[in-house]
Design a protein around this motif. Structure first.
Motif, PDB file in Angstrom:
ATOM      1  N   ALA A 116       0.867  -1.179   0.000  1.00 33.22           N
ATOM      2  CA  ALA A 116       0.000   0.000   0.000  1.00 33.22           C
ATOM      3  C   ALA A 116       0.905   1.229   0.000  1.00 33.22           C
ATOM      4  CB  ALA A 116      -0.914   0.008   1.211  1.00 33.22           C
ATOM      5  N   ALA A 117       0.367   2.356  -0.432  1.00 29.31           N
ATOM      6  CA  ALA A 117       1.179   3.575  -0.492  1.00 29.31           C
ATOM      7  C   ALA A 117       0.329   4.784  -0.131  1.00 29.31           C
ATOM      8  CB  ALA A 117       1.766   3.746  -1.893  1.00 29.31           C
ATOM      9  N   ARG A 118       0.992   5.811   0.412  1.00 31.75           N
ATOM     10  CA  ARG A 118       0.311   7.078   0.710  1.00 31.75           C
ATOM     11  C   ARG A 118       1.310   8.211   0.519  1.00 31.75           C
ATOM     12  NH1 ARG A 118       1.407   9.105   6.151  1.00 31.75           N
ATOM     13  NH2 ARG A 118       2.621   7.568   7.296  1.00 31.75           N
ATOM     14  N   SER A 149      -1.968   3.391  -6.643  1.00 27.63           N
ATOM     15  CA  SER A 149      -2.402   4.789  -6.494  1.00 27.63           C
ATOM     16  C   SER A 149      -2.287   5.160  -5.028  1.00 27.63           C
ATOM     17  CB  SER A 149      -3.848   4.948  -6.959  1.00 27.63           C
ATOM     18  OG  SER A 149      -3.959   4.608  -8.321  1.00 27.63           O
ATOM     19  N   THR A 160      -2.738   6.791  -1.530  1.00 26.95           N
ATOM     20  CA  THR A 160      -3.783   7.604  -0.922  1.00 26.95           C
ATOM     21  C   THR A 160      -3.157   8.899  -0.434  1.00 26.95           C
ATOM     22  OG1 THR A 160      -3.419   6.476   1.155  1.00 26.95           O
ATOM     23  CG2 THR A 160      -5.202   5.661  -0.210  1.00 26.95           C
TER      24      THR A 160
END
Lengths: 187, 229
Positions: free
Chosen positions: A39-41, A141, A143
């Motif tokens: 996951a990425a932010r 994508s 967040t």
């Protein structure tokens, strides 16, 4: 550990292949997207990419890559913490990550807003029980996590509700006080 | 004035209530946020089709018989698996970047030597770049046949039901070309010897294929339970 044999008519039971491993107390081989969750932010001027790694699995440090996917995006090389040193007589010494790891990726945008922010991440890992997955590449994508953006786009719906409720209460209180003042003014 | 004071008090109370409500909602939400979790990006969001994908992959279609295919050998010459027709095969799918695959190589060399002259051949299928495989094969002195491929080798893996393969995995066939076992993960000597003993029983027609398959499944389960205990 249960050994892997599958798809054979007449076998006692047909477990999926990742449900069987070898020579360890782990009972399952996991599908790669379960073994390694990514996951990425965004966080200010960086994207934080985090992998959560299942017990008994590991990711190779030198196999982690992060590239720009959006055409207006420029990313620098990911900054990774030191991994655990793993020495295999047939593979040499390498750094690996277990449990979780976060890559910090500085980024800038040439034309922010023209395209959705997307990065392409590549990683590769194995199960300690003796199985390796081919390199995995995913478009992620991130967040939005920066405070500046959060101010204009509240990430928590309750915050908007609470602000509106507070404003209504203030208005109501004002009306009550205004009515009181009128009555006290001498004719 | 008493009524006015009451109104001031009620007004102040309403204002304080509103502020308290706002702070309460805000703090409750913050506290409930997991400490280490990163907000999920698109790639890690639950896939609505995940269950069906997993379900489909849970039942890979392993062929009853050895499928026909051809790949390049170490010298680049196209070679059909049919070149070893009439022999029992140990077909090992591997890659140079895979540590357990590398660890298996000495065992596979030993098996090839031990079973030489008994109509059994070990064939490696490297799903990797040809130059890397050639270099590695020389370095590790691999002396059994190795076929190489990239996408074409992945297509061969798919013919064995491994549409999203992980490595290593090893297919065992009898001399008639029937697929007796498909073993996923690093192979060790006890498991290899056990499977090959059942292949020999098949070849000598001491048992039939369904019995051999059941015996292998049960035997590997028992070995695993013993190791775990």
């Amino acid at each position: 550990m249960v050994s892997a044999i599958l798809g054979l008519a007449g076998a006692a039971q047909a477990k999926p292949w990742w449900m069987r491993g070898i020579d360890s107390n782990e009972t399952d081989f996991l599908p790669p997207d379960v073994a390694f969750r990514v996951a990425a932010r965004t966080d200010g001027a960086v994207v934080r990419v985090r992998w959560v790694i299942a017990d008994g699995y590991y990711l190779y440090r030198h196999k982690i890559e992060v590239r720009a996917e959006s055409p207006d995006l420029v990313v620098s090389a990911p900054q990774l913490p030191p991994g655990t040193v793993k020495t295999d007589p047939y593979m040499g010494t390498q750094q690996v990550y277990t449990q979780q790891v976060e890559a910090v990726v500085p980024y800038s945008r040439i034309d922010a807003g023209a395209h959705p922010l997307q990065i392409k991440v590549t990683y590769q890992g194995c199960a300690e029980a003796g199985l390796c997955y081919p390199p995995i590449t995913k478009v992620v994508s991130p967040t939005v996590g920066s405070p500046a953006v959060a101010a204009s786009e509240p990430p928590y719906p309750w915050e908007s509700t609470a602000i509106i409720a507070g404003a209504c209460a203030f208005l109501l209180a004002g009306l009550v006080l205004r009515k009181g003042r009128k009555l006290d003014i001498p004719a | 004035m008493k009524a006015s004071g009451l109104r001031y008090f009620v007004g102040a109370l309403v204002v304080l209530l509103g502020i308290w409500a706002g702070l309460k909602f805000h703090s409750v939400h913050r506290v409930s946020e997991p400490e280490v979790a990163v907000p999920a990006g698109v790639a890690s969001a639950p896939d609505p089709n995940e269950d069906s994908v997993l379900e489909a992959a849970a039942h890979p279609v392993v062929p009853a018989r050895l499928p026909d295919f051809a790949l390049s050998d170490l010298s680049g010459k196209p070679t059909s698996i049919g070149a070893w027709s009439g022999k029992s095969l140990v077909i090992n799918f591997w890659a140079t970047w895979c540590a357990p695959c590398r660890r298996e190589i000495p065992l596979l060399k030993t098996l090839a030597a031990d079973w030489a002259g008994r109509d059994l051949t070990v064939v490696g299928i490297a799903v990797d770049y040809a130059d890397k495989v050639r270099r590695f094969a020389g370095q590790f002195k691999i002396d059994y046949p190795v076929l190489i491929g990239e996408q074409d080798a992945l297509e061969v893996a798919a013919k064995f039901g491994m549409t999203s393969p992980a490595f290593p995995f090893t297919v065992f066939t009898d001399r008639r070309g029937e697929v007796v076992a498909l073993f996923v993960g690093e192979l060790h000597r006890p498991q290899a010897d056990f499977i090959l003993s059942e292949v020999q029983n098949l070849n000598q027609e001491r048992i039939r294929l369904p019995e051999a398959r059941r015996a292998i499944a049960d035997g590997l389960e028992a070995m695993a339970a013993k190791n775990a205990g």
